[in-house]
Design a protein around this motif. Sequence first.
Motif, mmCIF file in Angstrom:
data_model
loop_
_atom_site.group_PDB
_atom_site.id
_atom_site.type_symbol
_atom_site.label_atom_id
_atom_site.label_comp_id
_atom_site.label_asym_id
_atom_site.label_seq_id
_atom_site.Cartn_x
_atom_site.Cartn_y
_atom_site.Cartn_z
ATOM 1 N N THR A 1 46.384 58.389 45.459
ATOM 2 C CA THR A 1 47.047 59.402 44.863
ATOM 3 C C THR A 1 48.497 59.210 44.403
ATOM 4 O OG1 THR A 1 45.919 60.949 46.126
ATOM 5 C CG2 THR A 1 47.272 61.924 44.931
ATOM 6 N N MET A 2 49.359 58.753 44.989
ATOM 7 C CA MET A 2 50.639 58.328 44.684
ATOM 8 C C MET A 2 50.580 57.532 43.484
ATOM 9 S SD MET A 2 53.681 59.497 45.034
ATOM 10 C CE MET A 2 54.011 60.114 46.877
ATOM 11 N N MET A 3 49.907 56.585 43.310
ATOM 12 C CA MET A 3 50.030 55.501 42.563
ATOM 13 C C MET A 3 49.553 56.209 41.129
ATOM 14 S SD MET A 3 48.885 51.798 44.084
ATOM 15 C CE MET A 3 47.511 52.405 45.322
ATOM 16 N N ILE A 4 48.468 57.038 41.308
ATOM 17 C CA ILE A 4 48.063 57.842 40.104
ATOM 18 C C ILE A 4 49.110 58.638 39.535
ATOM 19 C CG2 ILE A 4 46.503 59.618 39.303
ATOM 20 C CD1 ILE A 4 44.327 58.555 41.363
ATOM 21 N N LYS A 5 49.820 59.242 40.487
ATOM 22 C CA LYS A 5 51.038 60.271 39.957
ATOM 23 C C LYS A 5 52.154 58.992 39.488
ATOM 24 C CE LYS A 5 53.762 63.937 41.631
ATOM 25 N NZ LYS A 5 55.207 63.431 41.371
ATOM 26 N N ILE A 6 52.465 58.100 39.820
ATOM 27 C CA ILE A 6 53.240 57.092 39.155
ATOM 28 C C ILE A 6 52.960 56.893 37.854
ATOM 29 C CG2 ILE A 6 54.447 54.946 39.351
ATOM 30 C CD1 ILE A 6 54.581 55.164 42.342
ATOM 31 N N PHE A 7 51.650 56.461 37.864
ATOM 32 C CA PHE A 7 51.093 56.336 36.141
ATOM 33 C C PHE A 7 51.399 57.313 35.360
ATOM 34 C CE2 PHE A 7 49.066 52.503 38.204
ATOM 35 C CZ PHE A 7 49.355 51.565 37.445
ATOM 36 N N LEU A 8 51.079 58.451 35.805
ATOM 37 C CA LEU A 8 51.038 59.839 35.064
ATOM 38 C C LEU A 8 52.589 60.229 34.599
ATOM 39 C CD1 LEU A 8 48.646 62.176 36.972
ATOM 40 C CD2 LEU A 8 48.140 61.068 34.789
ATOM 41 N N GLU A 9 53.404 59.828 35.808
ATOM 42 C CA GLU A 9 54.810 60.100 35.585
ATOM 43 C C GLU A 9 55.414 59.404 34.230
ATOM 44 O OE1 GLU A 9 58.449 62.059 36.593
ATOM 45 O OE2 GLU A 9 56.259 62.325 37.364
ATOM 46 N N ASN A 10 54.861 57.963 34.324
ATOM 47 C CA ASN A 10 55.391 57.290 33.082
ATOM 48 C C ASN A 10 54.630 57.150 31.746
ATOM 49 O OD1 ASN A 10 57.655 54.997 34.186
ATOM 50 N ND2 ASN A 10 55.935 55.555 36.003
ATOM 51 N N SER A 11 53.816 58.344 31.608
ATOM 52 C CA SER A 11 52.887 58.639 30.455
ATOM 53 C C SER A 11 53.576 59.945 29.824
ATOM 54 C CB SER A 11 51.394 58.729 30.602
ATOM 55 O OG SER A 11 50.741 59.212 29.575
ATOM 56 N N GLU A 12 53.826 59.980 28.242
ATOM 57 C CA GLU A 12 54.383 60.928 27.983
ATOM 58 C C GLU A 12 53.422 62.162 27.804
ATOM 59 O OE1 GLU A 12 57.512 61.842 27.237
ATOM 60 O OE2 GLU A 12 58.006 59.619 28.042
ATOM 61 N N ASP A 13 52.164 61.835 27.421
ATOM 62 C CA ASP A 13 51.035 62.527 27.323
ATOM 63 C C ASP A 13 50.504 63.356 28.662
ATOM 64 O OD1 ASP A 13 51.070 62.062 24.499
ATOM 65 O OD2 ASP A 13 49.592 60.487 24.842
ATOM 66 N N LEU A 14 50.651 62.699 29.469
ATOM 67 C CA LEU A 14 50.188 63.159 30.865
ATOM 68 C C LEU A 14 50.933 63.578 31.875
ATOM 69 C CD1 LEU A 14 46.938 60.848 31.143
ATOM 70 C CD2 LEU A 14 47.041 63.339 30.240
ATOM 71 N N LYS A 15 52.428 63.502 31.462
ATOM 72 C CA LYS A 15 53.545 63.713 32.529
ATOM 73 C C LYS A 15 53.356 65.208 33.130
ATOM 74 C CE LYS A 15 58.231 63.017 32.876
ATOM 75 N NZ LYS A 15 59.697 62.488 32.565
ATOM 76 N N TRP A 16 52.694 66.088 32.605
ATOM 77 C CA TRP A 16 52.599 67.341 32.745
ATOM 78 C C TRP A 16 51.881 67.469 34.020
ATOM 79 C CZ3 TRP A 16 47.764 69.714 32.929
ATOM 80 C CH2 TRP A 16 46.751 69.016 32.167
ATOM 81 N N VAL A 17 50.851 66.653 34.307
ATOM 82 C CA VAL A 17 50.051 66.429 35.495
ATOM 83 C C VAL A 17 50.754 66.253 36.494
ATOM 84 C CG1 VAL A 17 47.851 65.586 36.380
ATOM 85 C CG2 VAL A 17 47.695 66.040 33.811
ATOM 86 N N ALA A 18 51.453 65.078 36.511
ATOM 87 C CA ALA A 18 52.571 64.836 37.486
ATOM 88 C C ALA A 18 53.302 65.770 37.743
ATOM 89 C CB ALA A 18 53.372 63.448 37.097
ATOM 90 N N VAL A 19 53.750 66.619 36.970
ATOM 91 C CA VAL A 19 54.771 67.857 37.385
ATOM 92 C C VAL A 19 54.026 68.756 38.114
ATOM 93 C CG1 VAL A 19 55.969 69.829 36.477
ATOM 94 C CG2 VAL A 19 56.083 67.609 35.304
ATOM 95 N N LEU A 20 52.498 69.043 38.189
ATOM 96 C CA LEU A 20 51.786 69.888 38.779
ATOM 97 C C LEU A 20 51.673 69.237 40.099
ATOM 98 C CD1 LEU A 20 49.119 70.819 36.094
ATOM 99 C CD2 LEU A 20 51.260 72.299 36.845
#
Length: 353
Positions: A304-323
């Motif tokens: 889950t943390m690795m998925i969040k890191i990938f989301l964190e570095n994506s401009e389109d999906l960064k909002w998912v990492a914030v949630l």
Amino acid sequence: MGASVIVILAGLKAAETLLIPFFLAAFLAILCAPIVAWLTARRVPTVVAVLLVVLILGAISTAVGAIVGGSVNNFVDALPRYQERLNHLGTRFDEVIAQLPVVLPEGSDTGEWLQAGRLLAFLGTGLKGLIGALQNTFLVILTLVFMLLEATSFPIKLRLAFGERTGSVERFSAVAVQVQRYLAIKTIMSLATGLFAGSWVAFVGLDFAVVWGLLAFLLNYIPTIGSVVAAIPAVLLALVQLGFWPAVLVGIGFLAVNVTFGNLVEPALMGRTLGLSTLVVFLSLVFWGWMWGTVGMLLSVPLTMMIKIFLENSEDLKWVAVLLDSGRAAERRRRRRAKAAEVASSDEPAAPM
């Protein structure tokens, strides 16, 4: 889209036998890749560096597996004896409650709802399942070798595939560094937690200190929940084997180790690196445990943390990492944004008079 997600999840569930060794190998490859890079930077041939790292890792895992495997088997063999003592303790607890001016619901039996022996039996089954999954070492090591050999040429392939002018290579490198840093720090902290917890219970005199150290090491990958789950069976066994006050000492030791490493040292080393909310940790534990059993539960938070890191570095999906942020991580993110906005407003040129 919903149907596609269901099909993907069904495929992950059906391919459990194949995917578990693959993800274990990927986990080890992420940890070993910096060592291989360090060796190759000192003009050690890539093949020699990979083989050297794998041989050292194999020797360590073989030695640890021999010690831990014997302790786990002895613990499982001793479970019926401890379960009988726990049931006797529940009966005595019933007798004490019966002498107190406490009215219990009709038909209630504290021995039934305590059932602490079931927890120890479940723990023994889970540890045996984990040891059985780790016995498929040949496929894991073979996959690890090929992953480490590919790791040296993968950046070149990325540049050839996406070109030098795009930010894909830099973004992927940033993600890889963050994942390696997270897993390295988490593994070191888990190892320290397991060593200190195992040493403490051995000092108190609790049986199977190696098992409790292993459990503390593995469950430390699960924030918040893992340390509590690791302490409960050790405290129960101390209550049965040694008595009330030694059980309190065992609980205090686990609490001190968790506070020191989990709340002080690890956050200081992690810095602003990605905290997960407790709800997300619990849901990922349930989901990956349902998908892949004991190994899935242990890999749930790192995945889950690795998925969040990938989301964190994506401009389109960064909002998912914030949630997915924890409360502290969200507060740190809010402060950084407020500070950045303040700096931006102070840098604006003053209006002409």
